[in-house]
Design a protein around this motif. Structure first.
Motif, PDB file in Angstrom:
ATOM      1  N   ALA A   1     -47.528  15.537 -32.159  1.00  0.00           N
ATOM      2  CA  ALA A   1     -48.426  16.725 -31.631  1.00  0.00           C
ATOM      3  C   ALA A   1     -47.617  18.175 -32.433  1.00  0.00           C
ATOM      4  O   ALA A   1     -48.274  18.832 -32.766  1.00  0.00           O
ATOM      5  CB  ALA A   1     -48.462  16.903 -30.343  1.00  0.00           C
TER       6      ALA A   1
ATOM      7  N   GLY B   1     -49.762  19.926 -34.825  1.00  0.00           N
ATOM      8  CA  GLY B   1     -50.176  21.513 -34.459  1.00  0.00           C
ATOM      9  C   GLY B   1     -49.718  22.432 -35.303  1.00  0.00           C
ATOM     10  O   GLY B   1     -50.458  23.568 -35.612  1.00  0.00           O
TER      11      GLY B   1
ATOM     12  N   TYR C   1     -52.265  24.963 -37.286  1.00  0.00           N
ATOM     13  CA  TYR C   1     -52.462  26.285 -36.688  1.00  0.00           C
ATOM     14  C   TYR C   1     -51.277  27.311 -36.646  1.00  0.00           C
ATOM     15  O   TYR C   1     -51.326  28.005 -35.904  1.00  0.00           O
ATOM     16  CB  TYR C   1     -53.008  25.969 -35.215  1.00  0.00           C
ATOM     17  CG  TYR C   1     -54.380  25.050 -35.108  1.00  0.00           C
ATOM     18  CD1 TYR C   1     -55.569  25.888 -35.449  1.00  0.00           C
ATOM     19  CD2 TYR C   1     -54.550  23.925 -34.741  1.00  0.00           C
ATOM     20  CE1 TYR C   1     -56.759  25.172 -35.654  1.00  0.00           C
ATOM     21  CE2 TYR C   1     -55.658  23.356 -34.783  1.00  0.00           C
ATOM     22  CZ  TYR C   1     -56.775  23.898 -35.260  1.00  0.00           C
ATOM     23  OH  TYR C   1     -57.958  23.221 -35.257  1.00  0.00           O
TER      24      TYR C   1
ATOM     25  N   GLY D   1     -50.276  26.360 -32.699  1.00  0.00           N
ATOM     26  CA  GLY D   1     -50.501  24.974 -32.646  1.00  0.00           C
ATOM     27  C   GLY D   1     -49.384  24.235 -32.088  1.00  0.00           C
ATOM     28  O   GLY D   1     -49.671  23.052 -31.487  1.00  0.00           O
TER      29      GLY D   1
ATOM     30  N   ILE E   1     -49.147  24.361 -28.366  1.00  0.00           N
ATOM     31  CA  ILE E   1     -50.015  23.309 -28.038  1.00  0.00           C
ATOM     32  C   ILE E   1     -49.627  22.072 -27.828  1.00  0.00           C
ATOM     33  O   ILE E   1     -49.699  21.295 -26.980  1.00  0.00           O
ATOM     34  CB  ILE E   1     -51.446  23.570 -28.710  1.00  0.00           C
ATOM     35  CG1 ILE E   1     -52.241  24.939 -28.409  1.00  0.00           C
ATOM     36  CG2 ILE E   1     -52.487  22.588 -28.274  1.00  0.00           C
ATOM     37  CD1 ILE E   1     -53.413  25.343 -29.437  1.00  0.00           C
ATOM     38  N   GLY E   2     -49.130  21.752 -29.070  1.00  0.00           N
ATOM     39  CA  GLY E   2     -48.353  20.195 -29.134  1.00  0.00           C
ATOM     40  C   GLY E   2     -47.168  20.078 -27.909  1.00  0.00           C
ATOM     41  O   GLY E   2     -47.085  18.992 -27.394  1.00  0.00           O
TER      42      GLY E   2
END
Length: 456
Positions: free
Chosen positions: A383, A387, A391, A395, A398-399
């Motif tokens: 991730a 991510g 992004y 990102g 978020i991962g």
């Protein structure tokens, strides 16, 4: 009054005293952590005005490497002393202290040997890493009396000791930054504060220290600590992989901004960890010894209160994160605000993971904790780069959140196998967290302050 009635009244009084004592321990932990939070925030704000963001980026890498080295061969000296029935006996106590000293010296030598390669990998000054290589040895010289306070549930004294050490760290770092606004202010401030903490630890009550290696106790410490060592290494990898990854992919300035946001977002899980290991863990160890149902009931009640308070507290911090960054820091650091919002969402799952982890350890089951950290690393390895590639920094965060949620869910499932089902608490707390963040975001947007992930 009959004898049976007198016994009932006595039992009720005893339970009431236990609940009052645990509440006091809980409050002392929260209050001293609050003072610690204010101190760390003040230190961060002052140092941010004295030092450039790039310096904080260097310290993110330095501290990540230092903690990784220190966790090598971690056999859980504290957990051994707290968990073992003879943890306070002179032979066990001094065997643990001697192992700690040997390990600290060996890790400092290893750190120094690895410093040239690490300096080349992260483009750091070699002298910085060589100086920091002293940290494991200085840490190892601390008295294991600190862990005795945990075993005896002397929560007030332990928390005040740590707060005093943090005050000393604040004075060293800020004072040196005023004199020399370079990375060396933070390096020497860290080393001097570690040394001061070790010296202060010998003022705590403890059995007389002497070098000793009892063969049986060494075997017991290593046997109990093998899964703790695996868990510690995996926990380090899962906790610091994001810092090391961003340190390779982004500039030192970006890493410095991320480091400031990450340090603030770590505070909720830090508080949960302090409550977990200084109050809940010894409480569960006591339950394992005495099998007191009142003790288990008190643990369940305490956990519910922590979950509710964390959901409301972290949610409130998240919605106001960017505003707080704008108010406290100068314009060079404003990009840390939206990152802090996303990191605090990840922090919610980290708190649940801390509570689930200590429950498993408290019941003597360390293996699932290691598996949970392995799962988190596997999720991070996928991730985090995906991510970041799509992004950028948001990102990657978020991962990070995906991996933290996965770890928490796994430990929730493993707890259920041991009759420790807290699904209702954790799912209910998550629903409360989401609803609270949504409500506060709506009110903020309606008042004209925008949304926290976009910045002010």
């Amino acid at each position: 009054m009959t004898a049976a009635g007198a016994e009932d009244v006595s039992d009720m009084a005893h339970v009431g005293q236990e609940q009052s004592s645990l509440f006091n321990k809980l409050m002392w932990t929260v209050v001293t952590f609050g003072a610690s939070f204010v101190l760390k925030l003040a230190s961060s704000v002052i140092l941010a005005r004295l030092l450039a963001p790039e310096i904080f980026g260097v310290m993110v890498i330095v501290n990540s490497i230092r903690l990784g080295i220190e966790l090598l061969s971690d056999v859980g000296i504290e957990q051994n002393i707290v968990n073992h029935r003879q943890g306070l006996s002179p032979r066990f106590f001094n065997t643990a202290w001697t192992i700690q000293l040997i390990r600290g010296g060996a890790l400092s030598l290893l750190f120094a040997a690895l410093s040239p390669a690490l300096a080349s990998l992260y483009h750091l000054d070699l002298s910085v890493l060589l100086a920091v290589s002293l940290a494991p040895l200085l840490t190892a010289f601390a008295s294991t009396s600190i862990f005795v306070l945990v075993k005896n549930l002397e929560v007030r004294r332990r928390n005040l000791f740590e707060l005093q050490a943090e005050c000393i760290n604040f004075m060293f770092c800020v004072g040196l930054a005023l004199v020399t606004p370079t990375v060396w202010a933070l390096i020497w401030g860290m080393l001097l504060s570690i040394a001061a903490r070790s010296v202060m630890s010998y003022r705590l009550p403890h059995p007389a220290h002497r070098l000793l290696l009892d063969r049986e106790h060494v075997k017991e410490i290593v046997h109990f600590g093998k899964w703790i060592m695996a868990s510690s290494l995996l926990n380090y990898a899962s906790t610091y992989l994001d810092r090391l990854f961003i340190g390779r992919m982004a500039t030192m300035q970006t890493l410095g901004l991320y480091g400031i946001a990450r340090n603030i977002s770590d505070l909720p899980s830090g508080l949960a960890g302090r409550l977990a290991y200084r109050v809940i863990f010894p409480l569960l160890a006591l339950y394992r010894t005495d099998r007191g149902e009142a003790t288990l009931h008190e643990f369940v009640r305490m956990r519910r209160l922590i979950v509710i308070a964390a959901s409301l507290g972290i949610g409130s911090l998240a919605v106001g994160a960017d505003i707080a960054i704008d108010l406290l820091y100068d314009p060079r650091y404003q990009a840390a605000g939206p990152a802090l919002f996303l990191l605090l969402i990840s922090a919610w799952f980290a708190v649940l993971a801390q509570l689930n982890e200590v429950a498993l350890l408290g019941f003597g089951n360390a293996r699932p904790v290691s598996y949970a950290h392995s799962l988190r690393i596997a999720l991070l390895c996928v991730a985090l780069p995906v991510g970041y590639q799509h992004y950028g920094l948001p990102g990657a965060i978020i991962g990070l959140t995906v991996s933290e949620a996965g770890r928490s869910l796994y430990m929730m499932a493993r707890q259920a196998r041991h009759g420790l089902a807290f699904w209702s608490q954790d799912i209910g707390g998550t629903a409360l967290f989401v609803a609270w963040v949504a409500l506060l975001t709506f009110l903020r947007s309606a008042a004209g302050f925008g949304v926290p992930w976009a910045g002010t």
